[in-house]
Design a protein around this motif. Sequence first.
Motif, PDB file in Angstrom:
ATOM      1  N   UNK A  53       0.852  -1.194   0.000  1.00 57.65           N
ATOM      2  CA  UNK A  53       0.000   0.000   0.000  1.00 57.65           C
ATOM      3  C   UNK A  53       0.889   1.246   0.000  1.00 57.65           C
ATOM      4  N   UNK A  54       0.771   2.004  -1.056  1.00 58.46           N
ATOM      5  CA  UNK A  54       1.566   3.233  -1.184  1.00 58.46           C
ATOM      6  C   UNK A  54       1.034   4.301  -0.230  1.00 58.46           C
ATOM      7  N   UNK A  55       1.892   5.193   0.221  1.00 55.17           N
ATOM      8  CA  UNK A  55       1.361   6.371   0.927  1.00 55.17           C
ATOM      9  C   UNK A  55       0.503   7.211  -0.011  1.00 55.17           C
ATOM     10  N   UNK A  56      -0.338   8.045   0.531  1.00 52.89           N
ATOM     11  CA  UNK A  56      -1.074   9.018  -0.283  1.00 52.89           C
ATOM     12  C   UNK A  56      -0.046   9.939  -0.952  1.00 52.89           C
ATOM     13  N   UNK A  57      -0.187  10.151  -2.251  1.00 54.94           N
ATOM     14  CA  UNK A  57       0.760  10.987  -2.988  1.00 54.94           C
ATOM     15  C   UNK A  57       0.182  12.370  -3.296  1.00 54.94           C
ATOM     16  N   UNK A  58      -0.995  12.661  -2.791  1.00 55.40           N
ATOM     17  CA  UNK A  58      -1.660  13.953  -3.014  1.00 55.40           C
ATOM     18  C   UNK A  58      -1.866  14.264  -4.493  1.00 55.40           C
ATOM     19  N   UNK A  59      -2.150  13.225  -5.285  1.00 56.10           N
ATOM     20  CA  UNK A  59      -2.486  13.481  -6.683  1.00 56.10           C
ATOM     21  C   UNK A  59      -3.877  14.109  -6.786  1.00 56.10           C
ATOM     22  N   UNK A  60      -4.726  13.770  -5.838  1.00 56.74           N
ATOM     23  CA  UNK A  60      -6.127  14.226  -5.800  1.00 56.74           C
ATOM     24  C   UNK A  60      -6.925  13.810  -7.026  1.00 56.74           C
ATOM     25  N   UNK A 109      -7.275   6.798   2.909  1.00 55.21           N
ATOM     26  CA  UNK A 109      -8.728   6.998   3.052  1.00 55.21           C
ATOM     27  C   UNK A 109      -9.126   8.451   2.825  1.00 55.21           C
ATOM     28  N   UNK A 110      -8.167   9.278   2.482  1.00 55.28           N
ATOM     29  CA  UNK A 110      -8.485  10.668   2.131  1.00 55.28           C
ATOM     30  C   UNK A 110      -9.470  10.710   0.958  1.00 55.28           C
ATOM     31  N   UNK A 111      -9.422   9.688   0.102  1.00 59.68           N
ATOM     32  CA  UNK A 111     -10.361   9.644  -1.036  1.00 59.68           C
ATOM     33  C   UNK A 111     -11.809   9.624  -0.530  1.00 59.68           C
ATOM     34  N   UNK A 112     -12.046   8.972   0.608  1.00 62.07           N
ATOM     35  CA  UNK A 112     -13.401   8.938   1.172  1.00 62.07           C
ATOM     36  C   UNK A 112     -13.769  10.306   1.749  1.00 62.07           C
ATOM     37  N   UNK A 113     -12.760  10.956   2.322  1.00 63.57           N
ATOM     38  CA  UNK A 113     -12.974  12.315   2.867  1.00 63.57           C
ATOM     39  C   UNK A 113     -13.387  13.251   1.731  1.00 63.57           C
ATOM     40  N   UNK A 114     -12.670  13.131   0.611  1.00 58.19           N
ATOM     41  CA  UNK A 114     -12.972  13.959  -0.566  1.00 58.19           C
ATOM     42  C   UNK A 114     -14.394  13.667  -1.063  1.00 58.19           C
ATOM     43  N   UNK A 115     -14.737  12.379  -1.123  1.00 56.47           N
ATOM     44  CA  UNK A 115     -16.079  11.990  -1.569  1.00 56.47           C
ATOM     45  C   UNK A 115     -17.143  12.614  -0.655  1.00 56.47           C
TER      46      UNK A 115
END
Length: 207
Positions: A53-60, A109-115
Amino acid sequence: MTRKIPEREIQILAIYGSPRREGNTSLLLDRAVQGALEEGAEVERVVLRDMDISPCMEYYGCKRNGRCIILDDFSPLHDRLLTCNGIMLASPIFFYAVSAHTKIFMDRCQSFWVQKYCIEKAPLQSRNPLRKGLFIAAAAGQGKRLFDGALLSVRYFLDVFDMDLWKSFLYPGIEDRGEILNHPEFLEEALTAGREFCRVLKQVRQK
Ligand SMILES: Cc1cc2nc3c(=O)[nH]c(=O)nc-3n(C[C@H](O)[C@H](O)[C@H](O)COP(=O)(O)O)c2cc1C
């Protein structure tokens, strides 16, 4: 009239955040999993140290549809995180925070926060009380604020999934691998916690 929850309807993700095998938090989480299974839950074990599992890379890239664009072992967890009834998370305390494995998973899980907050524009910290989290941590020290940092992260992590932190089980003064085995009372507590957690999830589902 209350509806009886069929066997195996409660789904729990058990997330193992320690980098070491047979670590203290893993042994505790094993007991909690056992308890939940005894109560009829379906439990999926997610052992972070064995995953790529890669760290979040802030690609957004997640701003498009709430899905992380990095394709790795985190990807198949996406749907399960959205649909499970509860999360049991276990992490050692590393420098007053959760372990790196756990933090990397949380950050993805930032992707869920964004959602939730950017795409659906949910009110801040809105929660669905039907889903809940349980947190287990162990640390070598005894300091008063030993678990504060981890607890704060865990609460905000669970918030992303509309989950309340149901209970946390925090064990100070535990350092060596497997040391927790010298404390059968803590293992028993974790077993009971797993059973109770499953019962609570069933109760809230029946309401
Ligand atoms: C990198 C690292 C950082 C640690 N930081 C802390 C700390 O800040 N406070 C503490 O009390 N223990 C700290 N510890 C000790 C662990 O929290 C403790 O050994 C714990 O029982 C490990 O749990 P595990 O067996 O589930 O991995 C640290 C250990 C490591 C390896």
